[in-house]
Design a protein around this motif. Structure first.
Motif, mmCIF file in Angstrom:
data_model
loop_
_atom_site.group_PDB
_atom_site.id
_atom_site.type_symbol
_atom_site.label_atom_id
_atom_site.label_comp_id
_atom_site.label_asym_id
_atom_site.label_seq_id
_atom_site.Cartn_x
_atom_site.Cartn_y
_atom_site.Cartn_z
ATOM 1 N N ASN A 35 0.822 -1.219 0.000
ATOM 2 C CA ASN A 35 0.000 0.000 0.000
ATOM 3 C C ASN A 35 0.849 1.260 0.000
ATOM 4 O O ASN A 35 0.476 2.269 -0.611
ATOM 5 C CB ASN A 35 -0.963 -0.005 1.185
ATOM 6 C CG ASN A 35 -2.074 -1.018 1.004
ATOM 7 O OD1 ASN A 35 -2.367 -1.452 -0.107
ATOM 8 N ND2 ASN A 35 -2.693 -1.412 2.103
ATOM 9 N N ARG A 36 1.999 1.228 0.658
ATOM 10 C CA ARG A 36 2.908 2.383 0.640
ATOM 11 C C ARG A 36 3.409 2.630 -0.777
ATOM 12 O O ARG A 36 3.418 3.770 -1.260
ATOM 13 C CB ARG A 36 4.082 2.154 1.580
ATOM 14 C CG ARG A 36 5.053 3.303 1.585
ATOM 15 C CD ARG A 36 6.158 3.114 2.613
ATOM 16 N NE ARG A 36 7.161 4.135 2.410
ATOM 17 C CZ ARG A 36 8.457 3.909 2.374
ATOM 18 N NH1 ARG A 36 8.922 2.689 2.572
ATOM 19 N NH2 ARG A 36 9.308 4.883 2.168
ATOM 20 N N ALA A 37 3.802 1.560 -1.462
ATOM 21 C CA ALA A 37 4.278 1.708 -2.839
ATOM 22 C C ALA A 37 3.166 2.232 -3.738
ATOM 23 O O ALA A 37 3.381 3.145 -4.545
ATOM 24 C CB ALA A 37 4.787 0.367 -3.363
ATOM 25 N N LYS A 38 1.979 1.692 -3.589
ATOM 26 C CA LYS A 38 0.849 2.132 -4.418
ATOM 27 C C LYS A 38 0.490 3.592 -4.150
ATOM 28 O O LYS A 38 0.140 4.328 -5.074
ATOM 29 C CB LYS A 38 -0.365 1.233 -4.184
ATOM 30 C CG LYS A 38 -0.209 -0.141 -4.784
ATOM 31 C CD LYS A 38 -1.466 -0.946 -4.518
ATOM 32 C CE LYS A 38 -1.436 -2.268 -5.215
ATOM 33 N NZ LYS A 38 -2.733 -2.956 -5.091
ATOM 34 N N ALA A 39 0.585 4.013 -2.898
ATOM 35 C CA ALA A 39 0.300 5.405 -2.557
ATOM 36 C C ALA A 39 1.314 6.329 -3.231
ATOM 37 O O ALA A 39 0.953 7.396 -3.745
ATOM 38 C CB ALA A 39 0.318 5.610 -1.048
ATOM 39 N N LEU A 40 2.568 5.929 -3.245
ATOM 40 C CA LEU A 40 3.585 6.719 -3.936
ATOM 41 C C LEU A 40 3.315 6.749 -5.438
ATOM 42 O O LEU A 40 3.480 7.787 -6.081
ATOM 43 C CB LEU A 40 4.981 6.165 -3.647
ATOM 44 C CG LEU A 40 5.490 6.405 -2.225
ATOM 45 C CD1 LEU A 40 6.736 5.579 -1.953
ATOM 46 C CD2 LEU A 40 5.757 7.873 -2.000
ATOM 47 N N CYS A 41 2.869 5.641 -5.995
ATOM 48 C CA CYS A 41 2.534 5.598 -7.424
ATOM 49 C C CYS A 41 1.444 6.613 -7.763
ATOM 50 O O CYS A 41 1.497 7.258 -8.813
ATOM 51 C CB CYS A 41 2.064 4.202 -7.837
ATOM 52 S SG CYS A 41 3.385 2.992 -8.024
ATOM 53 N N ARG A 42 0.476 6.744 -6.884
ATOM 54 C CA ARG A 42 -0.624 7.671 -7.163
ATOM 55 C C ARG A 42 -0.159 9.123 -7.269
ATOM 56 O O ARG A 42 -0.855 9.954 -7.837
ATOM 57 C CB ARG A 42 -1.715 7.531 -6.094
ATOM 58 C CG ARG A 42 -2.521 6.251 -6.244
ATOM 59 C CD ARG A 42 -3.759 6.243 -5.360
ATOM 60 N NE ARG A 42 -3.464 6.262 -3.943
ATOM 61 C CZ ARG A 42 -3.250 5.197 -3.177
ATOM 62 N NH1 ARG A 42 -3.290 3.992 -3.727
ATOM 63 N NH2 ARG A 42 -3.001 5.320 -1.894
ATOM 64 N N THR A 43 1.024 9.435 -6.749
ATOM 65 C CA THR A 43 1.559 10.793 -6.839
ATOM 66 C C THR A 43 2.503 10.967 -8.022
ATOM 67 O O THR A 43 3.031 12.059 -8.232
ATOM 68 C CB THR A 43 2.329 11.166 -5.550
ATOM 69 O OG1 THR A 43 3.541 10.411 -5.480
ATOM 70 C CG2 THR A 43 1.469 10.940 -4.317
ATOM 71 N N CYS A 44 2.702 9.931 -8.783
ATOM 72 C CA CYS A 44 3.720 9.928 -9.836
ATOM 73 C C CYS A 44 3.253 10.632 -11.118
ATOM 74 O O CYS A 44 2.151 10.374 -11.597
ATOM 75 C CB CYS A 44 4.107 8.494 -10.162
ATOM 76 S SG CYS A 44 5.459 8.394 -11.349
ATOM 77 N N PRO A 45 4.113 11.460 -11.698
ATOM 78 C CA PRO A 45 3.746 12.152 -12.931
ATOM 79 C C PRO A 45 3.681 11.241 -14.158
ATOM 80 O O PRO A 45 3.113 11.618 -15.167
ATOM 81 C CB PRO A 45 4.842 13.212 -13.092
ATOM 82 C CG PRO A 45 6.012 12.663 -12.349
ATOM 83 C CD PRO A 45 5.430 11.871 -11.213
ATOM 84 N N VAL A 46 4.254 10.044 -14.064
ATOM 85 C CA VAL A 46 4.231 9.137 -15.216
ATOM 86 C C VAL A 46 3.515 7.823 -14.887
ATOM 87 O O VAL A 46 3.818 6.784 -15.459
ATOM 88 C CB VAL A 46 5.658 8.857 -15.766
ATOM 89 C CG1 VAL A 46 6.265 10.115 -16.345
ATOM 90 C CG2 VAL A 46 6.548 8.244 -14.704
ATOM 91 N N LEU A 47 2.549 7.892 -13.988
ATOM 92 C CA LEU A 47 1.819 6.693 -13.563
ATOM 93 C C LEU A 47 1.242 5.929 -14.750
ATOM 94 O O LEU A 47 1.445 4.719 -14.886
ATOM 95 C CB LEU A 47 0.696 7.058 -12.593
ATOM 96 C CG LEU A 47 -0.299 5.940 -12.247
ATOM 97 C CD1 LEU A 47 0.394 4.841 -11.466
ATOM 98 C CD2 LEU A 47 -1.466 6.487 -11.478
#
Length: 85
Positions: A35-47
């Motif tokens: 979930n921590r990794a996924k939360a960081l992904c949600r903030t990514c400009p190139v998701l």
């Protein structure tokens, strides 16, 4: 995807995953780490680009959280839809 560039994924250097091991957990059942990794992904400009690359290149993205998806989730997304009759 153009097969001549299938293995190429260009990043900006501003992605939240740069240099973090959390995107490659030893145990995908550890929901806190995933979930921590996924939360960081949600903030990514190139998701979206990352997710598309991982889905288009399953042999290169066999492990890790890519585009906010676990390997099992990516496998589900790649399965062909059942034929309609």
């Amino acid at each position: 995807m153009d097969t001549s560039t299938a293995a190429v994924f260009t990043t900006t250097g501003a992605e939240p995953c740069v240099g973090l091991d959390v995107f490659f957990p030893d145990d995908y059942h550890d929901n806190r780490e995933v979930n921590r990794a996924k939360a960081l992904c949600r903030t990514c400009p190139v998701l979206q680009e990352c997710r598309a690359w991982a889905l288009d290149n399953p042999t290169l993205a066999t492990h890790g959280i890519w585009g906010g998806l676990t390997p099992k989730q990516r496998s589900t997304y790649r399965r062909p839809a059942p034929a309609r009759t």
